[in-house]
Write an enzyme that holds these catalytic residues in place. Structure first.
Site, short mmCIF file in Angstrom:
data_model
loop_
_atom_site.label_atom_id
_atom_site.label_comp_id
_atom_site.label_asym_id
_atom_site.label_seq_id
_atom_site.Cartn_x
_atom_site.Cartn_y
_atom_site.Cartn_z
N HIS A 88 -35.02 47.48 0.08
CA HIS A 88 -34.71 46.46 -0.85
C HIS A 88 -33.98 45.50 0.07
O HIS A 88 -34.22 44.07 -0.07
CB HIS A 88 -33.97 46.85 -2.05
CG HIS A 88 -34.84 47.63 -2.94
ND1 HIS A 88 -34.31 47.80 -4.18
CD2 HIS A 88 -36.29 47.67 -3.09
CE1 HIS A 88 -35.37 48.49 -5.01
NE2 HIS A 88 -36.33 48.14 -4.28
N TYR A 98 -32.38 43.09 -10.92
CA TYR A 98 -32.80 44.51 -11.70
C TYR A 98 -32.58 44.08 -13.29
O TYR A 98 -33.28 44.94 -13.88
CB TYR A 98 -31.55 45.12 -11.18
CG TYR A 98 -31.63 46.10 -9.89
CD1 TYR A 98 -32.26 47.24 -9.66
CD2 TYR A 98 -31.18 45.14 -8.69
CE1 TYR A 98 -32.55 47.86 -8.48
CE2 TYR A 98 -31.33 45.84 -7.37
CZ TYR A 98 -32.04 47.23 -7.44
OH TYR A 98 -32.19 47.75 -6.02
N GLU A 140 -26.92 48.59 -1.62
CA GLU A 140 -27.44 47.50 -1.21
C GLU A 140 -26.46 46.40 -0.86
O GLU A 140 -26.42 45.72 0.34
CB GLU A 140 -28.60 46.66 -1.91
CG GLU A 140 -29.75 47.52 -1.93
CD GLU A 140 -30.64 47.34 -3.26
OE1 GLU A 140 -30.43 46.29 -3.85
OE2 GLU A 140 -31.58 48.35 -3.56
N VAL A 391 -41.63 56.30 6.12
CA VAL A 391 -43.01 56.15 5.58
C VAL A 391 -43.15 54.52 5.65
O VAL A 391 -42.42 53.77 5.38
CB VAL A 391 -43.26 56.46 3.80
CG1 VAL A 391 -44.38 55.94 3.51
CG2 VAL A 391 -43.07 57.91 3.67
#
Length: 400
Positions: A88, A98, A140, A391
């Site tokens: 993010h 959010y 974050e 990933v």
């Protein structure tokens, strides 16, 4: 921690919610993009929306987070959240987004499950969402503060200083600041986001690992051109654009570096295992180890289709050669001739490697490769906490 009144409600409804998460996330994204189509064009990966990978990843993350809350209420599921927070931050996500996500996600829960979502159930799952959201917002915020920027202010212009074809389907791009100032610091293994404007006007974003050690005058990313495997799936939008159009002198939008696949300090032994373009964060780590004259015991494993597909093949061999206690093992499906002593034919087999006690393993590559290697490592007695992975794309590990 989930409130005492919500724990039994979430525990009782988790099977039903979990079974419907695919439908819930599909509806959630559809409703959100109907309200904000700009998000699909300029923030979310259109390919991952089309193939369902992003929906699957979101469902896996929500299910894993909720399960942790009810089964291990004293445990903070930072492993689930940390990787999401770094992704993010690399996209410049801000806390106000959010609220939009929560409204559409809870609306989708109510619409899919219908009358089963009583006010009590709705309140409990709203609590789950905001526990997850607030934890991510806090993580974050710390990442932005650590980078020395306001929340979300991660984007900068970078000039392409050079381009090199690294394999039959991968090219590297050297990036420098247009003003000539030094590039910023990063930790080996981290990545940056790259945003490009496509012919239809959409601004799509992808993440690419920094593939050299920090402290250079330039950053380097290595981009594999993603091609359709079956002729039906779309080609990689950003990778195809970069391969076709990005040339020295061009200016591209690049984020600050983020990512939590980083080497532990000290002299513990390491296993760096990669496949395909997953070699890129390992190159950064190896370059850093070589630069610092590290004497750590390092085992390097790489798997690829052939030597021609192995990006930075000679560079990897050179970096391993500079480390006094490193060994390289490579598997090619088609090795060609001649075959060097460190090259094997077929699929990578970690069970054939000699690993030292206390080894920390770092994995990057296609998900089946990483899951197979992780399974073999756990079977050898290596603890789950000592196996780390990255990933490329949506994190589908939790949904498998």
């Amino acid at each position: 921690m989930l409130s005492t009144q919500s724990i039994p409600v979430v525990r009782a409804t988790l099977p039903a919610v979990g079974a419907s998460l695919g439908s819930i996330t599909e509806l959630f994204y559809r409703r959100m993009f109907e309200e904000r189509p700009d998000l699909l064009r300029s923030l979310f990966n259109r390919a991952n929306q089309a193939n369902g990978a992003q929906r699957e990843a979101l469902a896996g993350a929500v299910a894993a987070f909720a399960t942790t809350l009810v089964e291990r209420p004293g445990e903070r599921p930072d492993a689930v959240l940390g990787r999401i927070a770094h992704k993010h931050a690399s996209l410049g996500i801000t806390s106000d987004q959010y609220t939009l996500v929560g409204r559409h996600l809870m609306g989708a829960v109510g619409e899919v499950l219908g009358d089963a979502v009583t006010p009590e159930v709705a309140a409990a799952w709203d609590e789950v969402y905001w526990l997850m959201a607030n934890a991510l917002i806090a993580m974050e915020a710390r990442l932005y503060a650590g980078a020395g920027v306001e929340n979300g202010a991660v984007w900068q212009d970078m000039e392409i200083a050079g381009r090199t074809e690294e394999s039959v389907d991968a090219a590297s791009f050297e990036l420098r600041r247009p003003d000539g100032d030094p590039t910023g610091p990063f930790t080996p293994g981290q990545y940056v986001s790259v945003r490009v404007e496509l012919p239809d006007g959409a601004k799509q974003i992808r993440q690419y690992s920094l593939s050299t050690a920090p402290g250079r005058k330039t950053w380097r990313i290595t981009v594999k051109r993603e091609r359709s495997a079956d002729g039906r799936a779309p080609e990689g939008e950003v990778s195809s654009w970069l391969h076709a159009h990005a040339r020295p002198g061009d200016i591209v939008k690049v984020s600050l570096p983020f990512g939590d696949l980083v080497l532990p300090e000290g002299d513990s032994p390491l296993l760096l295992a990669s496949a395909g373009i997953g070699v890129t964060p390992m190159l950064s780590m190896l370059d850093h180890l070589a630069d610092t004259s590290a004497e750590r015991h390092v085992t390097v494993l790489h798997a690829d289709r052939s030597p021609a597909h192995h990006a930075h093949r000679l560079e990897m061999e050179e970096l391993v050669g500079r480390l006094p206690n490193a060994a390289l093992h490579v598997w090619y499906e088609t090795p060609g001739e001649p075959v060097a002593p460190h090259v094997h034919e077929g699929l990578a087999d970690v069970t054939r490697l000699s690993l030292r006690e206390g080894v920390s393993a770092f994995l990057c590559g296609p998900l089946p490769f990483m899951q197979a290697v992780r399974g073999d490592l756990l079977a050898r007695g290596i603890g789950p906490k000592d196996v780390h992975y990255e990933v490329f794309g949506p994190d589908l590990w939790l949904s498998k």
